[in-house]
Design a protein around this motif. Structure first.
Motif, short mmCIF file in Angstrom:
data_model
loop_
_atom_site.label_atom_id
_atom_site.label_comp_id
_atom_site.label_asym_id
_atom_site.label_seq_id
_atom_site.Cartn_x
_atom_site.Cartn_y
_atom_site.Cartn_z
N MET A 1 0.84 -1.19 0.00
CA MET A 1 0.00 0.00 0.00
C MET A 1 0.88 1.25 0.00
SD MET A 1 -1.40 -0.24 3.92
CE MET A 1 -0.27 -0.26 5.30
N THR A 2 0.36 2.32 -0.52
CA THR A 2 1.06 3.60 -0.52
C THR A 2 0.34 4.53 0.43
OG1 THR A 2 1.75 3.29 -2.81
CG2 THR A 2 1.87 5.50 -1.92
N PRO A 3 0.91 4.81 1.62
CA PRO A 3 0.21 5.56 2.64
C PRO A 3 0.00 7.03 2.28
CG PRO A 3 2.05 4.31 3.56
CD PRO A 3 2.22 4.34 2.08
N ALA A 4 -1.14 7.56 2.70
CA ALA A 4 -1.37 9.00 2.62
C ALA A 4 -0.59 9.68 3.74
CB ALA A 4 -2.86 9.28 2.77
N HIS A 159 -8.86 1.76 8.63
CA HIS A 159 -9.92 0.89 9.13
C HIS A 159 -10.05 -0.30 8.20
CE1 HIS A 159 -14.00 -0.61 10.05
NE2 HIS A 159 -13.67 -0.24 11.26
N GLY A 160 -9.96 -1.51 8.79
CA GLY A 160 -9.99 -2.72 7.97
C GLY A 160 -10.59 -3.89 8.70
N LYS A 216 -9.88 -0.71 -1.76
CA LYS A 216 -11.32 -0.46 -1.91
C LYS A 216 -11.76 0.85 -1.24
CE LYS A 216 -12.66 -5.28 -2.55
NZ LYS A 216 -13.51 -6.40 -2.09
N GLY A 217 -11.02 1.90 -1.51
CA GLY A 217 -11.40 3.21 -1.00
C GLY A 217 -10.94 3.52 0.40
#
Length: 225
Positions: A1-4, A159-160, A216-217
């Motif tokens: 993942m590429t973190p914000a 959140h996951g 997924k958003g």
């Protein structure tokens, strides 16, 4: 993942070593269980509101040192990933927390193979001989899991869900940026566990991790710039 990139506040853990109870091999992750009948060992701050009780910690690992982590950061996979599972007592019990979006908080720590293994991991690995096969459980007393934290408290959060079925969408993930080191021999010891019980032929307990899923958003935030 590429973190914000977005700054978040610090998180804090206050763990009672006397809350540690047992270590077990359930044929999937190796798990350490804690007393969570009251606010004895708790996680606060960061993206959380209120105190979350520590229930258990477990590990996921691969069949080699090249993979095993359930999160991948900028294409980097680690040999293993440790999860400290906490639940929100405002929901009454753990089963109730699983049904709520703010029910569970998991601190994730990457394990990488290196030349300066973290000595505190030795305590868990010493017990492997006592839980070699599925269903084996042994006392595991007087252990403070905060000794497993890396020096840096920088983290990503989103959140996951749980990574094992039924994959409830109830987790606030706190994924630590800095991994801790283990030796290749220590990883081999984890892989010496069997996913079968003592009445079956041994079968190595490996690759008990779920591959990364589409975001997924979901928004991934960072506590650092």
């Amino acid at each position: 993942m590429t973190p914000a990139r977005r700054t978040l506040s610090a998180w804090h853990a206050s763990y009672d070593p006397g809350a540690a109870k047992t270590i077990l091999n359930n044929g999937r992750p190796c798990r350490v269980v804690f007393d969570d009948t009251f606010d004895r060992s708790v996680l606060r701050g960061g993206p959380l509101t209120g105190a979350y009780r520590l229930r258990q910690l477990h590990l996921h690992w691969g069949s080699s040192d090249l993979h095993g982590s359930e999160h991948v950061i900028d294409g980097v996979k680690y040999a293993a990933e440790l999860h400290m599972v906490h639940w929100n007592p405002k929901h009454g019990n753990f089963a109730g927390a699983l049904k709520q979006p703010d029910g569970v908080a998991v601190v994730g720590i990457f394990l990488k193979v290196g030349n300066t293994p973290k000595p505190e991991m030795k305590r868990i690995l010493e017990e492997i001989e006592n839980i070699k096969t599925k269903g084996k459980e042994a006392p595991f007393l007087h252990f403070d899991p905060s000794i497993l934290f890396p020096k840096s408290r920088d983290y990503w959060t989103y959140h996951g869900s749980f990574t094992t079925p039924p994959c409830e969408e109830c987790i606030t993930w706190i994924l630590l940026r800095e991994p801790i080191e283990v030796s290749s021999d220590q990883m081999a010891k984890l892989r010496s566990l069997s996913k079968n019980d003592e009445n079956e032929p041994p079968s190595p307990l490996v690759d008990n991790w779920r591959p990364p899923q589409p975001l997924k958003g979901r928004i991934v935030r960072a506590s650092f710039k």
